[in-house]
Design a protein around this motif. Structure first.
Motif, PDB file in Angstrom:
ATOM      1  N   VAL A  40      27.473   5.635 -10.657  1.00  0.00           N
ATOM      2  CA  VAL A  40      27.400   4.391 -11.416  1.00  0.00           C
ATOM      3  C   VAL A  40      28.309   3.349 -10.771  1.00  0.00           C
ATOM      4  O   VAL A  40      29.170   3.669  -9.950  1.00  0.00           O
ATOM      5  CB  VAL A  40      27.786   4.613 -12.891  1.00  0.00           C
ATOM      6  CG1 VAL A  40      26.800   5.552 -13.570  1.00  0.00           C
ATOM      7  CG2 VAL A  40      29.206   5.160 -13.019  1.00  0.00           C
ATOM      8  N   HIS A  41      28.122   2.100 -11.161  1.00  0.00           N
ATOM      9  CA  HIS A  41      28.913   0.988 -10.626  1.00  0.00           C
ATOM     10  C   HIS A  41      30.196   0.833 -11.435  1.00  0.00           C
ATOM     11  O   HIS A  41      30.141   0.638 -12.662  1.00  0.00           O
ATOM     12  CB  HIS A  41      28.113  -0.316 -10.690  1.00  0.00           C
ATOM     13  CG  HIS A  41      26.892  -0.324  -9.828  1.00  0.00           C
ATOM     14  ND1 HIS A  41      25.717   0.304 -10.200  1.00  0.00           N
ATOM     15  CD2 HIS A  41      26.659  -0.888  -8.610  1.00  0.00           C
ATOM     16  CE1 HIS A  41      24.804   0.128  -9.248  1.00  0.00           C
ATOM     17  NE2 HIS A  41      25.350  -0.593  -8.271  1.00  0.00           N
ATOM     18  N   VAL A  42      31.324   0.897 -10.755  1.00  0.00           N
ATOM     19  CA  VAL A  42      32.623   0.870 -11.427  1.00  0.00           C
ATOM     20  C   VAL A  42      33.513  -0.198 -10.808  1.00  0.00           C
ATOM     21  O   VAL A  42      33.642  -0.289  -9.584  1.00  0.00           O
ATOM     22  CB  VAL A  42      33.312   2.244 -11.339  1.00  0.00           C
ATOM     23  CG1 VAL A  42      34.739   2.184 -11.876  1.00  0.00           C
ATOM     24  CG2 VAL A  42      32.507   3.294 -12.098  1.00  0.00           C
ATOM     25  N   VAL A  43      34.124  -1.008 -11.667  1.00  0.00           N
ATOM     26  CA  VAL A  43      35.133  -1.979 -11.239  1.00  0.00           C
ATOM     27  C   VAL A  43      36.501  -1.353 -11.471  1.00  0.00           C
ATOM     28  O   VAL A  43      36.813  -0.915 -12.578  1.00  0.00           O
ATOM     29  CB  VAL A  43      35.018  -3.290 -12.028  1.00  0.00           C
ATOM     30  CG1 VAL A  43      36.121  -4.260 -11.602  1.00  0.00           C
ATOM     31  CG2 VAL A  43      33.648  -3.911 -11.845  1.00  0.00           C
ATOM     32  N   PRO A  54      31.233   3.160  -6.243  1.00  0.00           N
ATOM     33  CA  PRO A  54      30.458   4.154  -6.976  1.00  0.00           C
ATOM     34  C   PRO A  54      31.355   5.275  -7.497  1.00  0.00           C
ATOM     35  O   PRO A  54      32.338   5.647  -6.852  1.00  0.00           O
ATOM     36  CB  PRO A  54      29.485   4.685  -5.915  1.00  0.00           C
ATOM     37  CG  PRO A  54      30.232   4.546  -4.623  1.00  0.00           C
ATOM     38  CD  PRO A  54      31.105   3.329  -4.775  1.00  0.00           C
ATOM     39  N   MET A  55      31.030   5.778  -8.673  1.00  0.00           N
ATOM     40  CA  MET A  55      31.712   6.947  -9.222  1.00  0.00           C
ATOM     41  C   MET A  55      30.699   7.839  -9.911  1.00  0.00           C
ATOM     42  O   MET A  55      29.676   7.360 -10.409  1.00  0.00           O
ATOM     43  CB  MET A  55      32.785   6.553 -10.245  1.00  0.00           C
ATOM     44  CG  MET A  55      34.052   5.979  -9.677  1.00  0.00           C
ATOM     45  SD  MET A  55      35.349   5.915 -10.959  1.00  0.00           S
ATOM     46  CE  MET A  55      36.635   5.045 -10.054  1.00  0.00           C
ATOM     47  N   ARG A  56      31.007   9.124  -9.942  1.00  0.00           N
ATOM     48  CA  ARG A  56      30.179  10.080 -10.685  1.00  0.00           C
ATOM     49  C   ARG A  56      30.412   9.872 -12.173  1.00  0.00           C
ATOM     50  O   ARG A  56      31.550   9.893 -12.641  1.00  0.00           O
ATOM     51  CB  ARG A  56      30.568  11.510 -10.296  1.00  0.00           C
ATOM     52  CG  ARG A  56      29.835  12.605 -11.084  1.00  0.00           C
ATOM     53  CD  ARG A  56      30.497  13.944 -10.814  1.00  0.00           C
ATOM     54  NE  ARG A  56      29.751  15.068 -11.336  1.00  0.00           N
ATOM     55  CZ  ARG A  56      29.929  15.616 -12.533  1.00  0.00           C
ATOM     56  NH1 ARG A  56      30.834  15.112 -13.372  1.00  0.00           N
ATOM     57  NH2 ARG A  56      29.229  16.661 -12.915  1.00  0.00           N
ATOM     58  N   TRP A  57      29.321   9.683 -12.929  1.00  0.00           N
ATOM     59  CA  TRP A  57      29.461   9.560 -14.377  1.00  0.00           C
ATOM     60  C   TRP A  57      29.534  10.966 -14.961  1.00  0.00           C
ATOM     61  O   TRP A  57      28.554  11.663 -15.056  1.00  0.00           O
ATOM     62  CB  TRP A  57      28.293   8.777 -14.943  1.00  0.00           C
ATOM     63  CG  TRP A  57      28.410   8.529 -16.427  1.00  0.00           C
ATOM     64  CD1 TRP A  57      29.539   8.581 -17.190  1.00  0.00           C
ATOM     65  CD2 TRP A  57      27.347   8.189 -17.314  1.00  0.00           C
ATOM     66  NE1 TRP A  57      29.253   8.286 -18.495  1.00  0.00           N
ATOM     67  CE2 TRP A  57      27.909   8.036 -18.591  1.00  0.00           C
ATOM     68  CE3 TRP A  57      25.980   7.983 -17.145  1.00  0.00           C
ATOM     69  CZ2 TRP A  57      27.140   7.709 -19.712  1.00  0.00           C
ATOM     70  CZ3 TRP A  57      25.224   7.654 -18.254  1.00  0.00           C
ATOM     71  CH2 TRP A  57      25.795   7.522 -19.514  1.00  0.00           C
ATOM     72  N   GLY A  58      30.730  11.338 -15.325  1.00  0.00           N
ATOM     73  CA  GLY A  58      31.028  12.690 -15.796  1.00  0.00           C
ATOM     74  C   GLY A  58      32.417  13.048 -15.314  1.00  0.00           C
ATOM     75  O   GLY A  58      32.605  13.491 -14.180  1.00  0.00           O
ATOM     76  N   PHE A  59      33.397  12.786 -16.149  1.00  0.00           N
ATOM     77  CA  PHE A  59      34.815  12.925 -15.821  1.00  0.00           C
ATOM     78  C   PHE A  59      35.150  14.397 -15.553  1.00  0.00           C
ATOM     79  O   PHE A  59      34.811  15.275 -16.342  1.00  0.00           O
ATOM     80  CB  PHE A  59      35.615  12.406 -17.010  1.00  0.00           C
ATOM     81  CG  PHE A  59      37.091  12.252 -16.797  1.00  0.00           C
ATOM     82  CD1 PHE A  59      37.631  11.020 -16.447  1.00  0.00           C
ATOM     83  CD2 PHE A  59      37.950  13.316 -16.989  1.00  0.00           C
ATOM     84  CE1 PHE A  59      38.998  10.855 -16.288  1.00  0.00           C
ATOM     85  CE2 PHE A  59      39.315  13.163 -16.836  1.00  0.00           C
ATOM     86  CZ  PHE A  59      39.842  11.942 -16.483  1.00  0.00           C
ATOM     87  N   LEU A  60      35.828  14.654 -14.440  1.00  0.00           N
ATOM     88  CA  LEU A  60      36.212  16.023 -14.078  1.00  0.00           C
ATOM     89  C   LEU A  60      37.734  16.142 -14.107  1.00  0.00           C
ATOM     90  O   LEU A  60      38.418  15.608 -13.234  1.00  0.00           O
ATOM     91  CB  LEU A  60      35.693  16.380 -12.689  1.00  0.00           C
ATOM     92  CG  LEU A  60      34.169  16.427 -12.524  1.00  0.00           C
ATOM     93  CD1 LEU A  60      33.805  16.693 -11.064  1.00  0.00           C
ATOM     94  CD2 LEU A  60      33.553  17.496 -13.423  1.00  0.00           C
ATOM     95  N   PRO A  61      38.303  16.829 -15.113  1.00  0.00           N
ATOM     96  CA  PRO A  61      39.750  17.052 -15.136  1.00  0.00           C
ATOM     97  C   PRO A  61      40.197  17.810 -13.896  1.00  0.00           C
ATOM     98  O   PRO A  61      39.426  18.571 -13.298  1.00  0.00           O
ATOM     99  CB  PRO A  61      39.955  17.891 -16.409  1.00  0.00           C
ATOM    100  CG  PRO A  61      38.754  17.603 -17.252  1.00  0.00           C
ATOM    101  CD  PRO A  61      37.627  17.395 -16.291  1.00  0.00           C
TER     102      PRO A  61
END
Length: 221
Positions: A40-43, A54-61
């Motif tokens: 996804v597009h991230v500022v 870009p970042m993966r949508w789905g937070f990984l601890p």
């Protein structure tokens, strides 16, 4: 809750809107069916200014041994974000903005049929979701993010009891940490009258569906 959204703004327009330096590997737009685990597009704020990446949508601890080692963390509740071990450091130090044009929610009929709705700003401006991020892995670290959610305001309560935390332009700098501390006071349902919504084609129930018709008004009568 925010589990699916659309982004139609061109990459260069996004960069200009947020005064951010765009990365070379941004996701392809338009995408009318953005799903969890995709890019996804991230500022994000940096020491030299904002970047659009870009970042993966789905937070990984950091303690996950693999991307599927635990629950899929696509959302973080504003009410508990500062307490949850997975999110509390990111909430203090790694806040960002996920850019969208609108998002989807579902209601259910008495027989259990899921009816999708498309939700967007009445002024048709892009939506800035408050989010947090975390780099996961030691080698070739993966940047990951989660969208912050709040209780739904009066506009959306009839569709869903949760909604994304939506930031107005005058709040972007504070959320990104550019204006010091105080981002916690932004974590509340947005003002009424900002969002509009309409029914859309049940085709969007499938994460494989695509095309601009997914966000068009749908009449099943």
């Amino acid at each position: 809750m925010c589990g699916r959204f659309a982004i139609t703004l061109p990459n260069d327009a996004m960069a200009q809107l947020f005064a951010a330096q765009p990365a070379n590997d941004l996701p392809t737009v338009p995408n009318f069916n953005v799903c969890p685990t995709t890019q996804v597009h991230v500022v994000r704020g940096t020491q030299t200014g904002r970047s659009l990446i870009p970042m993966r949508w789905g937070f990984l601890p950091h303690w996950y041994k693999s991307p599927t080692d635990g629950p899929l963390l696509i959302n973080a509740r504003a009410e508990t974000i500062a307490e949850k071990p997975a999110f509390r450091a990111a909430c203090r130090e790694r806040r960002c903005i996920v850019v969208a044009s609108g998002f989807y929610e579902w209601t259910k009929t008495e027989d259990g049929t899921r009816l999708p709705w498309y939700i967007y700003r009445q002024d048709t401006a892009p939506i800035a979701f408050a989010a947090i991020w975390q780099s996961w892995g030691k080698d070739d670290a993966i940047p990951t993010c989660a969208v912050v959610t709040t209780a739904a305001n009066e506009d959306l309560k009839g569709i869903h009891h949760r909604m994304p935390l939506i930031l107005e332009p005058d709040s972007w700098a504070l959320w990104l940490g550019e204006q010091g501390k105080g981002a916690a006071r932004l974590m509340h349902p947005g003002a009424q009258g900002v969002l509009a919504f309409h029914r859309v084609d049940p085709r969007v129930n499938s994460n494989r569906a695509s095309g601009p018709e997914l966000i068009e008004p749908f009449d099943d009568g």
